[in-house]
Design a protein around this motif. Structure first.
Motif, PDB file in Angstrom:
ATOM      1  N   THR A 121      26.140  55.053  53.824  1.00 55.01           N
ATOM      2  CA  THR A 121      24.733  55.159  54.290  1.00 55.01           C
ATOM      3  C   THR A 121      24.096  54.295  56.013  1.00 55.01           C
ATOM      4  OG1 THR A 121      23.924  54.870  52.272  1.00 55.01           O
ATOM      5  CG2 THR A 121      22.563  54.104  53.843  1.00 55.01           C
ATOM      6  N   VAL A 122      25.615  52.984  56.221  1.00 51.61           N
ATOM      7  CA  VAL A 122      25.315  52.774  57.036  1.00 51.61           C
ATOM      8  C   VAL A 122      26.430  53.729  58.758  1.00 51.61           C
ATOM      9  CG1 VAL A 122      26.744  51.219  58.925  1.00 51.61           C
ATOM     10  CG2 VAL A 122      26.098  50.587  56.609  1.00 51.61           C
ATOM     11  N   ASP A 123      27.030  54.368  57.808  1.00 53.91           N
ATOM     12  CA  ASP A 123      27.594  55.241  58.674  1.00 53.91           C
ATOM     13  C   ASP A 123      26.555  57.053  59.460  1.00 53.91           C
ATOM     14  OD1 ASP A 123      30.183  53.653  58.692  1.00 53.91           O
ATOM     15  OD2 ASP A 123      31.162  55.213  57.892  1.00 53.91           O
ATOM     16  N   ALA A 124      25.789  57.470  58.658  1.00 56.37           N
ATOM     17  CA  ALA A 124      25.200  57.761  58.282  1.00 56.37           C
ATOM     18  C   ALA A 124      24.288  57.266  59.290  1.00 56.37           C
ATOM     19  CB  ALA A 124      24.727  58.114  56.986  1.00 56.37           C
ATOM     20  N   LEU A 125      23.458  56.539  58.947  1.00 54.38           N
ATOM     21  CA  LEU A 125      22.276  56.185  59.817  1.00 54.38           C
ATOM     22  C   LEU A 125      22.574  55.604  61.045  1.00 54.38           C
ATOM     23  CD1 LEU A 125      20.661  52.832  57.385  1.00 54.38           C
ATOM     24  CD2 LEU A 125      19.334  55.640  58.799  1.00 54.38           C
ATOM     25  N   LEU A 126      23.462  55.536  61.063  1.00 52.69           N
ATOM     26  CA  LEU A 126      24.265  55.391  63.289  1.00 52.69           C
ATOM     27  C   LEU A 126      24.773  56.464  63.316  1.00 52.69           C
ATOM     28  CD1 LEU A 126      26.407  51.653  62.290  1.00 52.69           C
ATOM     29  CD2 LEU A 126      24.343  51.774  63.535  1.00 52.69           C
ATOM     30  N   ASP A 127      25.268  57.466  62.611  1.00 51.41           N
ATOM     31  CA  ASP A 127      25.654  58.640  63.228  1.00 51.41           C
ATOM     32  C   ASP A 127      24.659  59.845  63.844  1.00 51.41           C
ATOM     33  OD1 ASP A 127      28.322  57.791  63.533  1.00 51.41           O
ATOM     34  OD2 ASP A 127      28.671  58.373  61.246  1.00 51.41           O
ATOM     35  N   HIS A 128      23.400  59.348  62.742  1.00 52.87           N
ATOM     36  CA  HIS A 128      22.258  60.537  62.436  1.00 52.87           C
ATOM     37  C   HIS A 128      21.425  60.186  62.910  1.00 52.87           C
ATOM     38  CE1 HIS A 128      25.813  63.474  61.813  1.00 52.87           C
ATOM     39  NE2 HIS A 128      25.710  62.273  60.577  1.00 52.87           N
ATOM     40  N   LYS A 129      21.304  58.762  63.025  1.00 55.21           N
ATOM     41  CA  LYS A 129      19.668  58.001  62.835  1.00 55.21           C
ATOM     42  C   LYS A 129      18.904  58.775  61.466  1.00 55.21           C
ATOM     43  CE  LYS A 129      21.390  56.250  66.528  1.00 55.21           C
ATOM     44  NZ  LYS A 129      23.138  56.441  66.383  1.00 55.21           N
ATOM     45  N   LYS A 130      19.805  59.416  60.699  1.00 59.39           N
ATOM     46  CA  LYS A 130      18.075  59.327  58.846  1.00 59.39           C
ATOM     47  C   LYS A 130      19.467  59.780  57.867  1.00 59.39           C
ATOM     48  CE  LYS A 130      18.242  64.366  60.230  1.00 59.39           C
ATOM     49  NZ  LYS A 130      17.418  65.720  60.272  1.00 59.39           N
ATOM     50  N   LEU A 131      19.039  59.969  57.034  1.00 58.42           N
ATOM     51  CA  LEU A 131      19.768  60.184  56.196  1.00 58.42           C
ATOM     52  C   LEU A 131      19.295  61.349  55.377  1.00 58.42           C
ATOM     53  CD1 LEU A 131      19.282  56.826  54.407  1.00 58.42           C
ATOM     54  CD2 LEU A 131      21.405  57.324  55.649  1.00 58.42           C
ATOM     55  N   THR A 132      20.622  61.920  54.914  1.00 63.67           N
ATOM     56  CA  THR A 132      19.328  63.593  54.208  1.00 63.67           C
ATOM     57  C   THR A 132      19.134  63.143  53.498  1.00 63.67           C
ATOM     58  OG1 THR A 132      21.523  64.122  53.465  1.00 63.67           O
ATOM     59  CG2 THR A 132      21.401  64.511  55.964  1.00 63.67           C
ATOM     60  N   ASP A 133      18.389  63.959  52.419  1.00 56.91           N
ATOM     61  CA  ASP A 133      18.061  64.081  50.908  1.00 56.91           C
ATOM     62  C   ASP A 133      19.381  63.932  49.538  1.00 56.91           C
ATOM     63  OD1 ASP A 133      15.431  64.597  51.381  1.00 56.91           O
ATOM     64  OD2 ASP A 133      15.740  66.532  50.703  1.00 56.91           O
ATOM     65  N   VAL A 134      20.682  64.769  50.661  1.00 55.25           N
ATOM     66  CA  VAL A 134      21.981  63.751  49.363  1.00 55.25           C
ATOM     67  C   VAL A 134      22.241  62.853  49.675  1.00 55.25           C
ATOM     68  CG1 VAL A 134      23.956  64.673  49.498  1.00 55.25           C
ATOM     69  CG2 VAL A 134      22.434  66.690  49.278  1.00 55.25           C
ATOM     70  N   GLU A 135      22.312  62.781  50.563  1.00 54.39           N
ATOM     71  CA  GLU A 135      22.216  61.179  51.722  1.00 54.39           C
ATOM     72  C   GLU A 135      21.342  59.845  50.588  1.00 54.39           C
ATOM     73  OE1 GLU A 135      24.352  61.597  55.187  1.00 54.39           O
ATOM     74  OE2 GLU A 135      22.558  61.312  55.810  1.00 54.39           O
ATOM     75  N   TRP A 136      20.248  59.916  50.772  1.00 50.83           N
ATOM     76  CA  TRP A 136      19.516  59.474  50.106  1.00 50.83           C
ATOM     77  C   TRP A 136      19.652  59.146  49.053  1.00 50.83           C
ATOM     78  CZ3 TRP A 136      16.144  55.562  51.539  1.00 50.83           C
ATOM     79  CH2 TRP A 136      15.496  54.727  50.666  1.00 50.83           C
ATOM     80  N   GLY A 137      19.630  60.507  48.036  1.00 51.83           N
ATOM     81  CA  GLY A 137      20.195  60.412  46.604  1.00 51.83           C
ATOM     82  C   GLY A 137      21.046  59.723  46.466  1.00 51.83           C
ATOM     83  N   ALA A 138      22.435  59.497  47.270  1.00 55.46           N
ATOM     84  CA  ALA A 138      23.402  58.782  46.613  1.00 55.46           C
ATOM     85  C   ALA A 138      22.817  57.373  46.656  1.00 55.46           C
ATOM     86  CB  ALA A 138      24.610  59.914  47.960  1.00 55.46           C
ATOM     87  N   LEU A 139      22.057  57.135  47.668  1.00 54.83           N
ATOM     88  CA  LEU A 139      21.639  55.660  47.726  1.00 54.83           C
ATOM     89  C   LEU A 139      21.307  54.897  46.700  1.00 54.83           C
ATOM     90  CD1 LEU A 139      21.955  53.212  49.814  1.00 54.83           C
ATOM     91  CD2 LEU A 139      20.025  54.157  50.766  1.00 54.83           C
ATOM     92  N   THR A 140      19.898  55.860  46.713  1.00 56.56           N
ATOM     93  CA  THR A 140      19.521  55.253  46.271  1.00 56.56           C
ATOM     94  C   THR A 140      19.759  55.998  44.190  1.00 56.56           C
ATOM     95  OG1 THR A 140      17.837  57.454  45.483  1.00 56.56           O
ATOM     96  CG2 THR A 140      16.808  55.819  46.651  1.00 56.56           C
ATOM     97  N   ALA A 141      20.350  56.558  43.822  1.00 52.56           N
ATOM     98  CA  ALA A 141      21.537  56.290  42.402  1.00 52.56           C
ATOM     99  C   ALA A 141      21.898  54.793  42.699  1.00 52.56           C
ATOM    100  CB  ALA A 141      22.470  57.351  42.901  1.00 52.56           C
ATOM    101  N   HIS A 142      22.542  54.295  43.603  1.00 50.41           N
ATOM    102  CA  HIS A 142      23.371  52.684  42.573  1.00 50.41           C
ATOM    103  C   HIS A 142      22.304  51.500  43.696  1.00 50.41           C
ATOM    104  CE1 HIS A 142      27.290  54.583  42.730  1.00 50.41           C
ATOM    105  NE2 HIS A 142      27.171  55.587  43.418  1.00 50.41           N
TER     106      HIS A 142
END
Length: 182
Positions: A121-142
């Motif tokens: 999540t940190v890497d995605a935010l720093l690399d793309h300045k946002k989270l995809t739906d898949v990344e958000w889903g992974a984050l909120t699964a935990h």
């Protein structure tokens, strides 16, 4: 020397009291004494901090997010302060500390799925300045919605801290850790 000369002792009473409580008798960080030279900068910085006891994240989760953010932004100053101050208390291994700088979410140092997701999540935010739906889903699964928002805010705040430290060319703190060699 930093680009802005830090506040010198004797400190204003309000700042001294806050530093006594925060630093527990140690000298204030150069970052703090530099920003405290200007009331508005200091107030805004303090108002954005997420190190209070009300965090919905555990200290280990919070520190992994901070360590990864500051490592990825090249901010050895802040990374070193947090690693020296918190890593022993939260059980980060030497391999995990190294992985905050030189690894990624798939590094074998990370054995907990939620910590792998945190790093990703940190890497995605720093690399793309946002989270995809898949990344958000992974984050909120935990992590709960409140925890996920806190993680995003931590990344944003410490990205800003990295910019401040870099712009002011702050010298590394003597007691802070240093980035591990490659």
């Amino acid at each position: 020397m930093p680009r802005i000369t830090p506040l010198q002792k004797p400190y204003p009473e309000e700042f001294a009291q806050r530093m006594n409580a925060l630093m527990r008798g140690a000298d204030p960080l150069v970052l703090f004494t530099t920003l405290a030279k200007h009331d508005r900068a200091w107030a805004k910085f303090g108002g954005g901090s997420l190190l209070d006891k009300g965090s919905p994240l555990g200290m280990r989760q919070r520190e992994i997010a901070i360590d990864r953010t500051t490592a990825r932004t090249g901010c050895e100053y802040e990374w070193g302060i947090h690693v020296a101050g918190f890593a022993p208390h939260i059980g980060l291994t030497d391999a995990q500390i190294r992985a905050t700088v030189h690894g990624d979410a798939s590094d074998p140092a990370w054995t907990d799925d939620s910590e792998r997701v945190l790093i990703a999540t940190v890497d995605a935010l720093l690399d793309h300045k946002k989270l995809t739906d898949v990344e958000w889903g992974a984050l909120t699964a935990h992590f709960s919605e409140e925890q996920a928002l806190e993680i995003v805010q931590l990344v944003a705040f410490y990205h800003g801290v990295a910019l401040i430290c870099g712009a002011l060319d702050l010298p590394l703190e003597a007691t802070a850790a240093r980035f591990p060699a490659v």
